[in-house]
Motif scaffolding. Structure first.
Motif, mmCIF file in Angstrom:
data_model
loop_
_atom_site.group_PDB
_atom_site.id
_atom_site.type_symbol
_atom_site.label_atom_id
_atom_site.label_comp_id
_atom_site.label_asym_id
_atom_site.label_seq_id
_atom_site.Cartn_x
_atom_site.Cartn_y
_atom_site.Cartn_z
ATOM 1 N N LEU A 129 0.825 -1.205 0.000
ATOM 2 C CA LEU A 129 0.000 0.000 0.000
ATOM 3 C C LEU A 129 0.861 1.258 0.000
ATOM 4 N N GLU A 130 2.032 1.174 0.632
ATOM 5 C CA GLU A 130 3.003 2.279 0.641
ATOM 6 C C GLU A 130 4.395 1.669 0.746
ATOM 7 N N ASP A 131 5.211 1.923 -0.264
ATOM 8 C CA ASP A 131 6.570 1.352 -0.268
ATOM 9 C C ASP A 131 7.630 2.338 0.210
ATOM 10 N N GLY A 132 7.193 3.489 0.687
ATOM 11 C CA GLY A 132 8.119 4.502 1.170
ATOM 12 C C GLY A 132 8.377 5.601 0.164
ATOM 13 N N SER A 133 7.994 5.389 -1.079
ATOM 14 C CA SER A 133 8.293 6.395 -2.097
ATOM 15 C C SER A 133 7.468 7.673 -1.926
ATOM 16 N N ASN A 134 6.365 7.604 -1.191
ATOM 17 C CA ASN A 134 5.542 8.792 -0.947
ATOM 18 C C ASN A 134 5.770 9.397 0.436
ATOM 19 N N THR A 135 6.612 8.764 1.247
ATOM 20 C CA THR A 135 6.795 9.219 2.632
ATOM 21 C C THR A 135 8.246 9.562 2.953
ATOM 22 N N GLY A 136 9.057 9.761 1.935
ATOM 23 C CA GLY A 136 10.468 10.016 2.191
ATOM 24 C C GLY A 136 11.123 8.817 2.858
ATOM 25 N N HIS A 137 10.579 7.644 2.610
ATOM 26 C CA HIS A 137 11.076 6.368 3.152
ATOM 27 C C HIS A 137 10.969 6.271 4.671
ATOM 28 N N ARG A 138 10.072 7.057 5.253
ATOM 29 C CA ARG A 138 9.846 6.996 6.695
ATOM 30 C C ARG A 138 8.883 5.882 7.084
ATOM 31 N N LEU A 139 8.042 5.430 6.128
ATOM 32 C CA LEU A 139 6.967 4.497 6.455
ATOM 33 C C LEU A 139 6.670 3.595 5.273
ATOM 34 N N GLY A 140 6.472 2.313 5.544
ATOM 35 C CA GLY A 140 5.976 1.358 4.559
ATOM 36 C C GLY A 140 4.754 0.676 5.136
ATOM 37 N N ARG A 173 17.098 -2.295 12.463
ATOM 38 C CA ARG A 173 16.951 -0.910 12.023
ATOM 39 C C ARG A 173 15.530 -0.476 11.734
ATOM 40 N N HIS A 174 14.545 -1.290 12.046
ATOM 41 C CA HIS A 174 13.172 -0.812 11.856
ATOM 42 C C HIS A 174 12.214 -1.455 12.850
ATOM 43 N N ASP A 175 11.150 -0.720 13.121
ATOM 44 C CA ASP A 175 10.053 -1.201 13.941
ATOM 45 C C ASP A 175 8.997 -1.777 12.991
ATOM 46 N N GLU A 176 8.213 -2.707 13.528
ATOM 47 C CA GLU A 176 7.203 -3.362 12.702
ATOM 48 C C GLU A 176 5.929 -3.501 13.524
ATOM 49 N N GLY A 177 4.821 -3.045 12.957
ATOM 50 C CA GLY A 177 3.538 -3.162 13.637
ATOM 51 C C GLY A 177 2.572 -3.970 12.790
ATOM 52 N N PHE A 178 1.679 -4.685 13.455
ATOM 53 C CA PHE A 178 0.707 -5.549 12.779
ATOM 54 C C PHE A 178 -0.684 -5.258 13.331
ATOM 55 N N PRO A 196 -9.277 -10.042 15.124
ATOM 56 C CA PRO A 196 -9.568 -8.760 14.489
ATOM 57 C C PRO A 196 -9.607 -7.616 15.493
ATOM 58 N N GLY A 197 -8.968 -6.512 15.118
ATOM 59 C CA GLY A 197 -8.915 -5.335 15.970
ATOM 60 C C GLY A 197 -7.716 -5.296 16.893
ATOM 61 N N THR A 198 -6.876 -6.334 16.860
ATOM 62 C CA THR A 198 -5.692 -6.381 17.712
ATOM 63 C C THR A 198 -4.509 -5.775 16.976
ATOM 64 N N PHE A 199 -3.737 -4.962 17.699
ATOM 65 C CA PHE A 199 -2.519 -4.363 17.160
ATOM 66 C C PHE A 199 -1.335 -4.888 17.951
ATOM 67 N N VAL A 200 -0.301 -5.326 17.242
ATOM 68 C CA VAL A 200 0.925 -5.825 17.860
ATOM 69 C C VAL A 200 2.078 -4.964 17.349
ATOM 70 N N MET A 201 2.793 -4.307 18.270
ATOM 71 C CA MET A 201 3.933 -3.468 17.898
ATOM 72 C C MET A 201 5.211 -4.181 18.304
ATOM 73 N N VAL A 202 6.104 -4.384 17.330
ATOM 74 C CA VAL A 202 7.374 -5.067 17.577
ATOM 75 C C VAL A 202 8.504 -4.061 17.363
ATOM 76 N N PRO A 203 9.119 -3.577 18.443
ATOM 77 C CA PRO A 203 10.215 -2.623 18.272
ATOM 78 C C PRO A 203 11.472 -3.321 17.766
ATOM 79 N N VAL A 253 2.955 -2.368 9.235
ATOM 80 C CA VAL A 253 3.591 -1.067 9.058
ATOM 81 C C VAL A 253 5.064 -1.216 9.413
ATOM 82 N N PHE A 254 5.912 -0.615 8.606
ATOM 83 C CA PHE A 254 7.362 -0.668 8.791
ATOM 84 C C PHE A 254 7.877 0.762 8.858
ATOM 85 N N THR A 255 8.636 1.062 9.900
ATOM 86 C CA THR A 255 9.186 2.398 10.004
ATOM 87 C C THR A 255 10.649 2.321 10.433
#
Length: 165
Positions: free
Chosen positions: A41-52, A72-77, A97-104, A124-126
């Motif tokens: 949905l977003e490969d970083g090309s629209n966010t200055g590579h801050r977010l995928g 070197r990146h955090d990952e959220g699901f 459904p509705g659960t968010f998991v953040m993996v630093p 989400v990858f940042t």
């Protein structure tokens, strides 16, 4: 100058406004990784590579990747449908459904779909670093068979990722 009729203030026209990205259902790059289908949905090309951002569908009984760590990146699901089992070190968490998991960065983790129905989640990858990893992994799999452990390790290491002991 333009006139802001609510406040009466004058403002300069917007000339350096970045383009907005819109990805509709059925659009976006698709990456097939075994029994998992990923839509970028977003490969970083629209966010200055801050977010995928990707949407993934895990087929029933998908084992997922080996447990690993990102340096070197955090990952959220965010689970949209089905149940995804997240394993963090020795702990398992079944997420519906509705659960968010953040993996630093640095946390050992993996995920799987142990159920009999497909599971769907947003990832989400940042920064966006890991989106290219999935493309590289797809290209390796397209070579005609599963990658060797050495191939997998080499691909992971390019993205500051290593297997978790």
């Amino acid at each position: 100058m333009t006139d802001d009729t609510q406040s009466g203030a004058q403002s300069a026209p917007l000339t350096d406004v970045p383009a907005v990205s819109v990805v509709r259902p059925g659009e976006g790059e698709t990456i097939a990784l075994g029994t998992t289908r990923m839509r970028v949905l977003e490969d970083g090309s629209n966010t200055g590579h801050r977010l995928g951002l990707t949407e993934s569908v895990l087929a029933p009984h998908t084992p997922g990747p080996p447990q690993h760590r990102h340096a070197r990146h955090d990952e959220g699901f965010y689970v949209l449908a089905g149940t995804v089992r997240f394993t963090v070190g020795p702990e398992e968490h079944d997420a519906g459904p509705g659960t968010f998991v953040m993996v630093p960065a640095g946390a050992p983790h993996t995920f799987a779909n142990p159920g009999a129905r497909p599971a769907r989640m947003l990832s989400v990858f940042t920064p966006d670093l890991y989106v290219q990893y999935f493309r590289d992994l797809r290209d390796t799999l397209a070579g005609g068979g599963p990658p060797t452990p050495a191939d997998s390790l080499a691909t992971m290491s390019r993205y500051a990722t290593r297997p978790a002991p």
